[in-house]
Design a protein around this motif. Structure first.
Motif, PDB file in Angstrom:
ATOM      1  N   ASP A   1     -75.668 -40.641 -22.156  1.00 36.21           N
ATOM      2  CA  ASP A   1     -75.159 -39.723 -23.541  1.00 36.21           C
ATOM      3  C   ASP A   1     -76.583 -38.987 -23.736  1.00 36.21           C
ATOM      4  OD1 ASP A   1     -74.257 -38.643 -25.517  1.00 36.21           O
ATOM      5  OD2 ASP A   1     -74.321 -40.338 -26.814  1.00 36.21           O
ATOM      6  N   ARG A   2     -76.612 -37.837 -23.185  1.00 36.50           N
ATOM      7  CA  ARG A   2     -77.816 -37.074 -23.858  1.00 36.50           C
ATOM      8  C   ARG A   2     -77.491 -35.945 -24.628  1.00 36.50           C
ATOM      9  NH1 ARG A   2     -77.814 -32.052 -22.068  1.00 36.50           N
ATOM     10  NH2 ARG A   2     -79.933 -31.890 -22.730  1.00 36.50           N
ATOM     11  N   ASP A   3     -76.409 -35.577 -24.777  1.00 38.94           N
ATOM     12  CA  ASP A   3     -76.221 -34.440 -25.809  1.00 38.94           C
ATOM     13  C   ASP A   3     -75.035 -34.964 -26.684  1.00 38.94           C
ATOM     14  OD1 ASP A   3     -76.346 -31.923 -26.796  1.00 38.94           O
ATOM     15  OD2 ASP A   3     -75.218 -30.891 -25.385  1.00 38.94           O
ATOM     16  N   ASP A   4     -74.836 -34.084 -27.847  1.00 35.69           N
ATOM     17  CA  ASP A   4     -73.711 -34.185 -28.744  1.00 35.69           C
ATOM     18  C   ASP A   4     -73.379 -32.851 -29.131  1.00 35.69           C
ATOM     19  OD1 ASP A   4     -75.165 -32.896 -31.094  1.00 35.69           O
ATOM     20  OD2 ASP A   4     -76.333 -34.704 -31.065  1.00 35.69           O
TER      21      ASP A   4
ATOM     22  N   ASP B   1     -70.880 -30.479 -25.837  1.00 39.49           N
ATOM     23  CA  ASP B   1     -71.404 -31.641 -25.126  1.00 39.49           C
ATOM     24  C   ASP B   1     -71.628 -31.364 -23.820  1.00 39.49           C
ATOM     25  OD1 ASP B   1     -72.344 -34.124 -24.656  1.00 39.49           O
ATOM     26  OD2 ASP B   1     -70.394 -35.288 -25.383  1.00 39.49           O
ATOM     27  N   TRP B   2     -72.817 -31.247 -23.342  1.00 41.57           N
ATOM     28  CA  TRP B   2     -73.574 -30.979 -22.154  1.00 41.57           C
ATOM     29  C   TRP B   2     -74.257 -32.117 -21.355  1.00 41.57           C
ATOM     30  CZ3 TRP B   2     -73.078 -25.785 -20.106  1.00 41.57           C
ATOM     31  CH2 TRP B   2     -72.232 -24.850 -20.889  1.00 41.57           C
ATOM     32  N   GLU B   3     -73.275 -32.754 -20.807  1.00 35.74           N
ATOM     33  CA  GLU B   3     -73.830 -33.771 -19.934  1.00 35.74           C
ATOM     34  C   GLU B   3     -73.874 -33.575 -18.271  1.00 35.74           C
ATOM     35  OE1 GLU B   3     -74.665 -36.580 -21.664  1.00 35.74           O
ATOM     36  OE2 GLU B   3     -73.666 -36.167 -23.460  1.00 35.74           O
TER      37      GLU B   3
ATOM     38  N   ASP C   1     -79.525 -31.980 -15.973  1.00 38.43           N
ATOM     39  CA  ASP C   1     -80.388 -32.648 -17.178  1.00 38.43           C
ATOM     40  C   ASP C   1     -80.490 -34.031 -16.966  1.00 38.43           C
ATOM     41  OD1 ASP C   1     -80.841 -30.088 -18.269  1.00 38.43           O
ATOM     42  OD2 ASP C   1     -78.851 -29.837 -19.201  1.00 38.43           O
TER      43      ASP C   1
ATOM     44  N   GLU D   1     -83.817 -36.595 -17.360  1.00 39.53           N
ATOM     45  CA  GLU D   1     -84.081 -37.464 -18.339  1.00 39.53           C
ATOM     46  C   GLU D   1     -84.047 -38.959 -17.942  1.00 39.53           C
ATOM     47  OE1 GLU D   1     -81.879 -36.674 -21.900  1.00 39.53           O
ATOM     48  OE2 GLU D   1     -82.041 -34.527 -21.627  1.00 39.53           O
TER      49      GLU D   1
ATOM     50  N   ASP E   1     -67.709 -36.336 -28.963  1.00 46.24           N
ATOM     51  CA  ASP E   1     -69.264 -36.767 -28.418  1.00 46.24           C
ATOM     52  C   ASP E   1     -68.905 -37.910 -27.109  1.00 46.24           C
ATOM     53  OD1 ASP E   1     -71.714 -37.045 -27.689  1.00 46.24           O
ATOM     54  OD2 ASP E   1     -72.315 -37.928 -29.529  1.00 46.24           O
TER      55      ASP E   1
END
Length: 216
Positions: free
Chosen positions: A41-44, A50-52, A56, A60, A113
């Motif tokens: 879960d890198r984004d919200d 929400d870009w998973e 990216d 990370e 999310d």
């Protein structure tokens, strides 16, 4: 006949994706026999969505995702499937990853999310699981199954660098991600912590955890 029907379904999905954003069914990318990565879960959705994305996530979480995933699954942080959440999904595949854009949602609604995980070939993520640990109960500030305390209380039982972590409730064995509760810590490097103050009900459920380690 079944093969022709499958081709027709895939062709239909491709055509639709070139016409307008579509709600991607949960089973479009069925996982093949293999194993699942941890949840990421890198984004919200506070920005454009929400870009998973895989690119990216690989930056990370280096080494955590295989080079050619064979399946992808997305769920909201409260454990809902994409279908149950009702969002219009921009992309969900094993090449790009998962993207929910706010602009695609009806009535100016924001995306939920999401967290995602990927199915990889068996050779990528062979793990040996520890036993289940349940060192705490939520009678105080919460349920603290943190790794540093678990190692102190169980010397030599947990590997130096766990590959994954799993938490379930002690009563019904419900996966933690499906309970709808909020977790202060939930990763293989620190362990698991559920704080009572973070819950709408004011009380965490009682959890137990185990860790996935490299097989010797």
């Amino acid at each position: 006949m079944i093969q022709l029907l499958s081709v027709a379904i895939v062709a239909g999905l491709f055509f639709e994706s070139n016409q307008q954003p579509a709600r991607v069914p949960d089973l479009v990318f069925l996982p093949q026999p293999g194993c699942w990565t941890e949840w990421f879960d890198r984004d919200d959705p506070s920005g454009t969505g929400d870009w998973e994305t895989l690119s990216d996530l690989r930056k990370e979480y280096p080494g955590k995702i295989c080079s050619k995933p064979v399946g992808v699954e997305a769920r909201t942080l409260s454990g809902l499937t994409v279908a149950a959440a009702g969002d219009v999904i921009y992309v969900s595949d094993t090449t790009t990853g998962f993207v929910c854009r706010n602009q695609d949602q009806p009535r100016n609604k924001m995306c939920n999310d999401y967290r995602v995980r990927f199915s990889c070939p068996p050779a990528f993520c062979k793990v040996c699981w520890t036993k289940w640990y349940n060192r705490d109960a939520p009678s105080g500030t919460g349920d603290w199954e943190n790794l540093i305390n678990l190692r102190t209380e169980n010397p030599g039982q947990i590997c130096d660098r766990p590959l994954s972590i799993e938490a379930v409730t002690t009563d019904t064995l419900t996966p933690a991600v499906s309970t709808g509760q909020t977790f202060f810590i939930y990763n293989q490097n620190e362990g698991f912590v559920c704080r009572n103050t973070d819950q709408k009900s004011g009380w965490c459920r009682d959890y137990k955890v185990r860790f996935g380690c490299p097989c010797n």
